[in-house]
Design an enzyme around this catalytic site. Sequence first.
Site, PDB file in Angstrom:
ATOM      1  N   ASP A  76       0.817  -1.215   0.000  1.00 19.46           N
ATOM      2  CA  ASP A  76       0.000   0.000   0.000  1.00 19.46           C
ATOM      3  C   ASP A  76       0.852   1.267   0.000  1.00 19.46           C
ATOM      4  OD1 ASP A  76       1.078  -0.081   2.486  1.00 19.46           O
ATOM      5  OD2 ASP A  76      -0.803   0.066   3.590  1.00 19.46           O
ATOM      6  N   CYS A 125       4.925  -0.151   2.643  1.00 15.88           N
ATOM      7  CA  CYS A 125       5.507  -1.459   2.938  1.00 15.88           C
ATOM      8  C   CYS A 125       6.917  -1.382   3.524  1.00 15.88           C
ATOM      9  CB  CYS A 125       5.472  -2.366   1.718  1.00 15.88           C
ATOM     10  SG  CYS A 125       6.219  -1.624   0.259  1.00 15.88           S
ATOM     11  N   HIS A 173      22.895  -7.488  -2.590  1.00 12.50           N
ATOM     12  CA  HIS A 173      22.253  -6.821  -1.470  1.00 12.50           C
ATOM     13  C   HIS A 173      23.015  -5.551  -1.156  1.00 12.50           C
ATOM     14  CE1 HIS A 173      25.302  -9.035   0.967  1.00 12.50           C
ATOM     15  NE2 HIS A 173      25.357  -7.864   1.566  1.00 12.50           N
ATOM     16  N   HIS A 212       8.274  -3.051  -4.141  1.00 14.96           N
ATOM     17  CA  HIS A 212       7.745  -3.622  -2.902  1.00 14.96           C
ATOM     18  C   HIS A 212       8.820  -4.177  -1.963  1.00 14.96           C
ATOM     19  CE1 HIS A 212       4.666  -5.119  -0.289  1.00 14.96           C
ATOM     20  NE2 HIS A 212       5.201  -6.316  -0.296  1.00 14.96           N
TER      21      HIS A 212
END
Lengths: 194, 266
Positions: B59, B62, B229, B259
């Site tokens: 939404d 996150c 990462h 997301h």
Amino acid sequence: MVDLARVQKELQECNRDVQVSGIRVSPKADCITHLIGSIPGPLGTPYEGGVFNIDITLPDGYPFEPPKMRFVTKVWHPNISSQSGAICLDILKDQWSPALTLKTALLSVQALLSAPEPDDPQDAVVAQQYLKDYQTFVGTARYWTEAFAKASSLGIDEKVQKLVEMGFPEDIVRSTLEAVGGDENLALEKLCSA
Amino acid sequence: MQQQSAIQAEEAEKIPFVGDKEPLSSLAAEYKAGGSPVLLEKIKILSEQYAAIRRTRGDGNCFFRSFMFAYLEHILESQDRAEVDRVRANVEECRRTLQKLGYPEFTFEDFFALFLEQLESVIQGSEASISDEELVKRSRDQSVSDYVVMFFRFVTSGEIRKRSEFFEPFILGLTSASVEQFCKSAVEPMGEESDHVHITALSDALGVPIRVVYLDRSSCDNGSVSVNHHDFTPVAGNNNSGGSEAVNPFITLLYRPGHYDILYPK
């Protein structure tokens, strides 16, 4: 649930520096989720010299959801409906944040009066005029300011008479005018909805 | 536009703010039907290091929601009082930052109070202490969850404004907005998605390192696949211990374009 404690603090803060900002907010009747705000028309604009009243309703999700604001005073502006007073402003929609307040929102509305955005119009007719015939737009906006936003310069008896002539009983007119702080537009709205 | 956001809202409703902990195999299952081979290969690599995933609702909040849960869950499990004291000092510093920037106290005090309350409650041994189960419940309760998200948004915005000279070039790389406009339009409103600028600012402000693991379709030229990462390591001088020493992040988030979810190492 509206955060009532926060709204109280907002009202206090806003009314503390009303001399500087000219921005006022007060509850309408007893209900703190329904308020009335007022902003002076910015200097150097066709709205100069007018005082514009704005009806404010706080939704249950306030301050997560934006306050609902609508001009009660009629105004001629590309981003404000000349019919309903609806305002097209991002911070009153998806750009609202709990970091904003009623006062900062009203300041943004005031800034909108200074800087219309005709490419993102609320009132297409006004926006067309603004883009195609700017001088006529300025003339109309100034005329509307004179006619609707300066009405409170009338004496109370003149206001009463005006409203009585519209067919409302005098005692009700007087008490209604008193209840809305002498604003004849608000009084008329209240009388009509009663 | 309105219809689009209505559809998004409807889709988002299907997932709670914070989901249950699921085995990492559930991630692979998402891509089984016609998924890209690169993604499946990367998930395989991920599963060597990570055991589980916890999804969050898409939404626009996150990142903050994932951070909230991962942080509070870490404190709940580690009972690291030193960390709680340290972060509390940073929170007070953030409060002073907002005051100096001219935010009226009433706009942020409730959000600060609610976060500190949650922080207190994950430390065991008092009447207010809560279980892991209760933490999940609260994270799904809008009247707690959204307040904490908004707390992080205040902290992030304050940090960006305080160090506007540092953040300005990064913001210019994302949009043509000024620092002030960026904070007003992309940080402070609920539902605005987070970028590396937000993550850097929050990590610095609270002094909490964050690891973000990237899962996308990119691969090397020679066809070999690896999972990248990035560790967001708080800068020194922000009330945290040192700065040059490598800190091992205890918060790991999985980023897929648009997301963030929470990852659990093995």
